[in-house]
Write an enzyme that holds these catalytic residues in place. Structure first.
Site, PDB file in Angstrom:
ATOM      1  N   CYS A  82       0.856  -1.188   0.000  1.00  0.00           N
ATOM      2  CA  CYS A  82       0.000   0.000   0.000  1.00  0.00           C
ATOM      3  C   CYS A  82       0.889   1.234   0.000  1.00  0.00           C
ATOM      4  O   CYS A  82       1.892   1.291   0.711  1.00  0.00           O
ATOM      5  CB  CYS A  82      -0.897   0.007   1.238  1.00  0.00           C
ATOM      6  SG  CYS A  82      -2.028   1.427   1.258  1.00  0.00           S
TER       7      CYS A  82
ATOM      8  N   CYS B 208       0.438   4.321   6.248  1.00  0.00           N
ATOM      9  CA  CYS B 208       0.018   4.699   7.607  1.00  0.00           C
ATOM     10  C   CYS B 208       1.031   4.162   8.611  1.00  0.00           C
ATOM     11  O   CYS B 208       1.576   3.062   8.459  1.00  0.00           O
ATOM     12  CB  CYS B 208      -1.374   4.167   7.921  1.00  0.00           C
ATOM     13  SG  CYS B 208      -2.609   4.860   6.815  1.00  0.00           S
TER      14      CYS B 208
ATOM     15  N   CYS C 126      -6.489  -7.312  11.946  1.00  0.00           N
ATOM     16  CA  CYS C 126      -6.274  -6.087  11.177  1.00  0.00           C
ATOM     17  C   CYS C 126      -4.844  -5.604  11.290  1.00  0.00           C
ATOM     18  O   CYS C 126      -4.292  -5.543  12.379  1.00  0.00           O
ATOM     19  CB  CYS C 126      -7.104  -4.965  11.768  1.00  0.00           C
ATOM     20  SG  CYS C 126      -8.677  -4.842  11.052  1.00  0.00           S
TER      21      CYS C 126
HETATM   22  N1  SAH Z   1      -6.606   0.831   3.373  1.00  0.00           N
HETATM   23  C1  SAH Z   1      -7.895   0.728   3.926  1.00  0.00           C
HETATM   24  C2  SAH Z   1      -8.343  -0.694   4.179  1.00  0.00           C
HETATM   25  C3  SAH Z   1      -7.327  -1.655   4.681  1.00  0.00           C
HETATM   26  S1  SAH Z   1      -6.778  -1.410   6.339  1.00  0.00           S
HETATM   27  C4  SAH Z   1      -8.000   1.566   5.198  1.00  0.00           C
HETATM   28  O1  SAH Z   1      -6.979   2.046   5.669  1.00  0.00           O
HETATM   29  O2  SAH Z   1      -9.117   1.742   5.667  1.00  0.00           O
HETATM   30  C5  SAH Z   1      -8.170  -1.991   7.280  1.00  0.00           C
HETATM   31  C6  SAH Z   1      -8.232  -1.430   8.685  1.00  0.00           C
HETATM   32  O3  SAH Z   1      -7.174  -1.930   9.489  1.00  0.00           O
HETATM   33  C7  SAH Z   1      -8.111   0.060   8.706  1.00  0.00           C
HETATM   34  O4  SAH Z   1      -9.083   0.653   9.529  1.00  0.00           O
HETATM   35  C8  SAH Z   1      -6.744   0.249   9.299  1.00  0.00           C
HETATM   36  O5  SAH Z   1      -6.629   1.492   9.900  1.00  0.00           O
HETATM   37  C9  SAH Z   1      -6.647  -0.889  10.267  1.00  0.00           C
HETATM   38  N2  SAH Z   1      -5.289  -1.193  10.689  1.00  0.00           N
HETATM   39  C10 SAH Z   1      -4.164  -1.077   9.956  1.00  0.00           C
HETATM   40  N3  SAH Z   1      -3.097  -1.459  10.699  1.00  0.00           N
HETATM   41  C11 SAH Z   1      -3.565  -1.831  11.910  1.00  0.00           C
HETATM   42  C12 SAH Z   1      -2.947  -2.336  13.078  1.00  0.00           C
HETATM   43  N4  SAH Z   1      -1.639  -2.566  13.140  1.00  0.00           N
HETATM   44  N5  SAH Z   1      -3.740  -2.622  14.132  1.00  0.00           N
HETATM   45  C13 SAH Z   1      -5.067  -2.443  14.061  1.00  0.00           C
HETATM   46  N6  SAH Z   1      -5.713  -1.969  12.979  1.00  0.00           N
HETATM   47  C14 SAH Z   1      -4.963  -1.662  11.901  1.00  0.00           C
HETATM   48 FE1  SF4 Z   2      -2.773   1.396   3.436  1.00  0.00          FE
HETATM   49 FE2  SF4 Z   2      -3.076   2.873   5.642  1.00  0.00          FE
HETATM   50 FE3  SF4 Z   2      -4.975   1.109   4.963  1.00  0.00          FE
HETATM   51 FE4  SF4 Z   2      -2.564   0.265   5.824  1.00  0.00          FE
HETATM   52  S1  SF4 Z   2      -4.095   1.399   7.013  1.00  0.00           S
HETATM   53  S2  SF4 Z   2      -3.686  -0.537   4.089  1.00  0.00           S
HETATM   54  S3  SF4 Z   2      -1.205   1.837   4.956  1.00  0.00           S
HETATM   55  S4  SF4 Z   2      -4.331   2.938   3.820  1.00  0.00           S
END
Ligand code: SAH
Ligand code: SF4
Length: 388
Positions: free
Chosen positions: A112, A116, A352
């Site tokens: 991705c 984030c 997640c």
């Molecule tokens: N890119 C999209 C969908 C994939 S991530 C998005 O960011 O919404 C799906 C969810 O997992 C998102 O809400 C994201 O913030 C969360 N997420 C990502 N990394 C995480 C982590 N280490 N612990 C808990 N939730 C996480």
């Molecule tokens: Fe991409 Fe952020 Fe979603 Fe992770 S949480 S998949 S980096 S958009």
């Protein structure tokens, strides 16, 4: 030359392709049903298609499944598949069974580019978009494998809900995403209602607007912070699409959304975004108050608090349970429907943000460097004041 993959088409696309073979639309419908409803990929076995059509299909196309590398089962029934998508990339798909539903969490990209701060996929960088066939290939594989494994009676579905919450930012792969959503929703495909298909996005506002026009399914927005400096640090695309922009896009989406609320996801990070002060900022934001809000713009919403799933490179920690419940209580007392996500499949790393696959990072060097810099600026002080 690689053969055409019929998993790349929604029904209109398949009908157009079949028209090129001189076939009527109802033939495309029959073919589509064989593929998605019956899980058949051998044209010879599609008994109600004319022999001449079966021969044409066999010569020109295929139903190309994903190549599974592994399948893990958790003690709680969660199943995680790892699929090889070539070029050294692997993606993950997770099935989460509950009493009244079976949810499939699907990946949209290998890696991705959003990067984030708290996300393991984001830390790997971006390799490539998945094709429609690769997005749907996850559903096709999971649905038909589970039907066999669970010995479901004919006509009964294993998967009742889909969430685009696996690896990748689905709206950054918009062109491949929309046909895949249409197949999920099609009565001749998987027949899932708009409420049972959820796109989760980190907040690409222009594309939220397009989704509203093209295929308005349920929307989850990954918020994680209710002030711009902190969100800039956690979700880098906030620098381009800030919170006011995002709230306006959510408001517009609600005009056509299948539900009358937006789900806000909020990953609870110890000492970073989990204080009562941040809870109050969130209450203000969705009620159209405070510095980040659009004055007077209230967004009907549900808040889903996600316990952070740590991974070593993040340098972040999961909020303690009592802080998560205190945060939830603050929101609930202000009238916001709030849930705390149960972590499932912990024993197989299926929660997640743990979906890592194996991605060869082809993000350009400048973006990678920038992401590394972004790892630095978040500091949490003991009183949960946050400097970003
Ligand atoms: N890119 C999209 C969908 C994939 S991530 C998005 O960011 O919404 C799906 C969810 O997992 C998102 O809400 C994201 O913030 C969360 N997420 C990502 N990394 C995480 C982590 N280490 N612990 C808990 N939730 C996480
Ligand atoms: Fe991409 Fe952020 Fe979603 Fe992770 S949480 S998949 S980096 S958009």
């Amino acid at each position: 030359m690689t053969a055409v993959n019929l998993l790349d088409f929604d029904l209109d696309g398949l009908a157009a392709w079949c028209a090129g073979l001189g076939e009527k639309r109802f033939r495309a419908v029959q073919l589509f049903r064989w593929i998605h409803q019956k899980g058949e990929r051998d044209f010879e076995r599609m008994s109600d298609l004319a022999r001449s059509l079966r021969e044409k299909l066999a010569a020109r196309c295929e139903v190309r499944p994903l190549v599974p590398i592994s399948e893990h089962r958790s003690a709680d029934g969660t199943v995680k598949w790892l699929f090889d998508v070539g070029g050294g990339n692997a993606i993950e798909t997770v099935f989460i069974p509950e009493d009244d539903r079976g949810t499939l969490c699907i990946s949209s990209q290998a890696g991705c580019a959003v990067g984030c701060r708290f996300c393991s996929t984001g830390h790997q960088g971006f390799s490539r978009n998945l094709s429609t066939g690769e997005i749907l290939g996850q559903l096709w594989h999971a649905e038909h494998a589970l039907r066999r494994q669970l010995a479901l009676p004919a006509g009964e579905r294993a998967i009742t809900n889909v969430v685009m919450m696996g690896m990748g930012e689905p709206l950054q792969n918009y062109a491949a995403l929309v046909p895949a959503l249409k197949v999920m929703r099609d009565d001749h495909g998987y027949g899932l209602s708009r409420r049972r298909v959820t796109v989760s996005t980190s907040g690409m506002t222009r594309l939220i607007d397009r989704l509203r026009e093209d295929c308005p399914v349920a929307l989850a927005v990954s918020l994680h912070a209710a002030n711009n400096p902190l969100r800039d640090a956690l979700v880098p695309l906030n620098r381009k699409h800030d919170l006011a922009d995002l709230m306006q896009a959510c408001h517009r989406y609600l005009e056509r959304a299948p539900r009358d609320f937006i789900t806000f996801e909020y990953c609870m990070l110890d000492g970073v975004n989990d204080g009562l002060e941040q809870a109050r900022e969130l209450i203000d934001l969705v009620n159209g108050r405070g510095p980040a809000a659009v004055p007077g713009l209230r967004i009907p919403c549900k808040v889903n608090l996600i316990p952070f799933n740590p991974f070593p490179a993040s340098g972040l920690k999961r909020s303690p349970r009592d802080r998560v419940t205190a945060f939830a209580r603050e929101l609930q007392d202000a009238g916001l429907v709030t849930t705390i996500r149960k972590t499932r499949g912990d024993d197989i790393d299926a929660a997640c943000g743990q979906l890592a696959g194996e991605v060869s990072d082809r993000t350009n060097a400048r973006e990678r460097l920038q992401r590394r810099r972004e790892v630095i600026p978040i500091h949490a002080d003991p009183a949960h004041g946050v400097r970003a």
